[in-house]
Write an enzyme that holds these catalytic residues in place. Structure first.
Site, PDB file in Angstrom:
ATOM      1  N   ARG A  66       0.810  -1.222   0.000  1.00 20.02           N
ATOM      2  CA  ARG A  66       0.000   0.000   0.000  1.00 20.02           C
ATOM      3  C   ARG A  66       0.839   1.266   0.000  1.00 20.02           C
ATOM      4  NH1 ARG A  66      -3.610  -2.072   3.901  1.00 20.02           N
ATOM      5  NH2 ARG A  66      -2.284  -3.855   3.623  1.00 20.02           N
ATOM      6  N   LYS A  94      24.576  -6.769  -4.923  1.00 17.45           N
ATOM      7  CA  LYS A  94      25.953  -7.160  -5.268  1.00 17.45           C
ATOM      8  C   LYS A  94      26.955  -6.524  -4.320  1.00 17.45           C
ATOM      9  CE  LYS A  94      24.479  -7.316 -10.088  1.00 17.45           C
ATOM     10  NZ  LYS A  94      24.392  -6.494 -11.280  1.00 17.45           N
ATOM     11  N   ARG A 116      11.986   3.658   1.955  1.00 13.60           N
ATOM     12  CA  ARG A 116      11.695   2.786   3.101  1.00 13.60           C
ATOM     13  C   ARG A 116      12.913   1.900   3.330  1.00 13.60           C
ATOM     14  NH1 ARG A 116       6.384  -0.748   4.129  1.00 13.60           N
ATOM     15  NH2 ARG A 116       5.728   1.328   4.732  1.00 13.60           N
ATOM     16  N   HIS A 144       7.196   6.664  10.611  1.00 16.70           N
ATOM     17  CA  HIS A 144       6.460   6.453   9.356  1.00 16.70           C
ATOM     18  C   HIS A 144       5.487   7.631   9.276  1.00 16.70           C
ATOM     19  CE1 HIS A 144       4.554   4.677   6.021  1.00 16.70           C
ATOM     20  NE2 HIS A 144       4.149   3.526   6.509  1.00 16.70           N
TER      21      HIS A 144
HETATM   22  N1  ASP Z   1       2.645  -0.881   6.921  1.00 15.81           N
HETATM   23  C1  ASP Z   1       3.108  -0.390   8.194  1.00 15.81           C
HETATM   24  C2  ASP Z   1       4.593  -0.136   8.178  1.00 15.81           C
HETATM   25  O1  ASP Z   1       5.213  -0.160   7.157  1.00 15.81           O
HETATM   26  C3  ASP Z   1       2.677  -1.243   9.316  1.00 15.81           C
HETATM   27  C4  ASP Z   1       3.152  -2.665   9.314  1.00 15.81           C
HETATM   28  O2  ASP Z   1       3.985  -3.065   8.495  1.00 15.81           O
HETATM   29  O3  ASP Z   1       2.681  -3.398  10.184  1.00 15.81           O
HETATM   30  O4  ASP Z   1       5.187   0.129   9.191  1.00 15.81           O
END
Ligand code: ASP
Length: 317
Positions: A66, A94, A116, A144
């Site tokens: 998502r 690598k 991320r 986040h």
């Molecule tokens: N999607 C959220 C995160 O990336 C929550 C989870 O992964 O539980 O932190």
């Protein structure tokens, strides 16, 4: 049709690395701008041109459905060229370091990097090495920020306010960047935050964040306006934090019986992905009090607002 947004809100900073450090006005400015994108996203014509000419790279070192698709749609709807970097097949496999990857990407002149990473602090490190704006899409157990903003937007739209509400955040607080960002944001906006978790899933010193803590769902949910469930992050657990999934569900899983401890008009949230039958029962997740699908909708609007508000501050904007 390309109507300019009514809000001229500008985020006067180059990066969005966390909720920590954002002012009350910056948070509210982002939520107000997001409202305009909620309306836009419900139209057939969803395109804007405010990011035309800009390049956005999504760099996800942890899998995501998502968040990555939400950032991709947000950038595209604002007219940016969006590239998703497939980290699993990249040079990092690598042996290239994060800094080398960052410098390679930087040479391609991206305006915005959305990242991320499994390590807390990695996104901040990237932001020190590149010329464009960096947005934290989740770093380790740290922050986040867009998740907390979309949660706040969802709460504000359904309850009309955030100030004075009691929000119970339940479950795996220890491994949760979502909990951390939410605690900071909800406190900044005047909500009362309560954490409900077994001792093994509470980080040491969490009381310093100005939250109430309980290890009992009945006590934690009493009088709650919002019940926010967290995923049991088994991929981050070395060793045993809960005796068994069945026992965890019996004590901390949200079902209709436990939800009845909260206010009758309490609303249920979960950042996803959900472990049905572990932290939440399907009857609640799909029930009339659930806001879980609305959270996903708000996610695109919030990410458009963040991209737009940061881009207004980019050179040559
Ligand atoms: N999607 C959220 C995160 O990336 C929550 C989870 O992964 O539980 O932190």
């Amino acid at each position: 049709m390309n109507i300019a947004t009514k809000s001229s809100f500008v985020l006067n900073r180059r990066h969005l690395l966390g909720i920590e450090g954002l002012s009350f006005d910056e948070i509210v400015g982002l939520l107000d701008l997001s409202e305009e994108f909620v309306a836009l996203n419900r139209q057939v014509e969803k395109k804007r041109t405010s990011l035309r000419g800009r390049t956005q790279i999504n760099l996800f070192f942890e899998s995501s459905t998502r968040t990555q698709s939400s950032f991709e749609l947000a950038g595209k709807r604002l007219g940016a060229d969006v590239m998703n970097m497939a980290v699993n097949s990249s040079a990092m496999k690598k042996g290239e370091t994060l800094i080398d990857t960052a410098m390679t990407l930087n040479a391609m002149h991206p305006d915005i990097l959305v990242m991320r990473h499994h390590a807390s602090g990695a996104v901040e490190l990237l932001s020190q090495k590149v010329d464009g704006s960096v947005i934290n899409a989740g770093d380790g157990a740290h922050e986040h920020p867009t998740q907390a903003l979309l949660d706040a937007l969802t709460i504000r739209r359904n309850k009309g306010r955030i100030e004075g509400l009691t929000v119970a955040i339940c479950g795996d607080i220890l491994h949760s960047r979502v909990a951390r960002s939410n605690i900071i944001l909800l406190n900044a906006l005047g909500a009362r935050v309560r954490l409900v978790a077994p001792s093994t899933l509470l980080p040491a010193g969490i009381e310093r964040f100005g939250v109430e803590i309980t290890r009992d769902m009945r006590e934690g949910l009493a009088g709650a306006d919002i019940v926010m469930m967290l995923r049991l992050q088994r991929e981050r657990m070395n060793g045993s934090f809960v005796p068994s999934v069945q026992e965890y569900f019996a004590y901390f899983g949200l079902d209709t019986r436990k939800l009845a401890f909260a206010k009758p008009d309490a609303l249920v949230m979960h950042p996803g992905p959900m472990n049905r039958g572990v932290e939440i029962d399907s009857t609640v997740a799909d029930g009339a009090q659930s806001l879980i699908r609305e959270q996903v909708e708000m996610g695109v609007a919030v990410r458009m607002a963040v991209l737009e508000a940061l881009s207004r501050n980019l050179p040559n904007a």
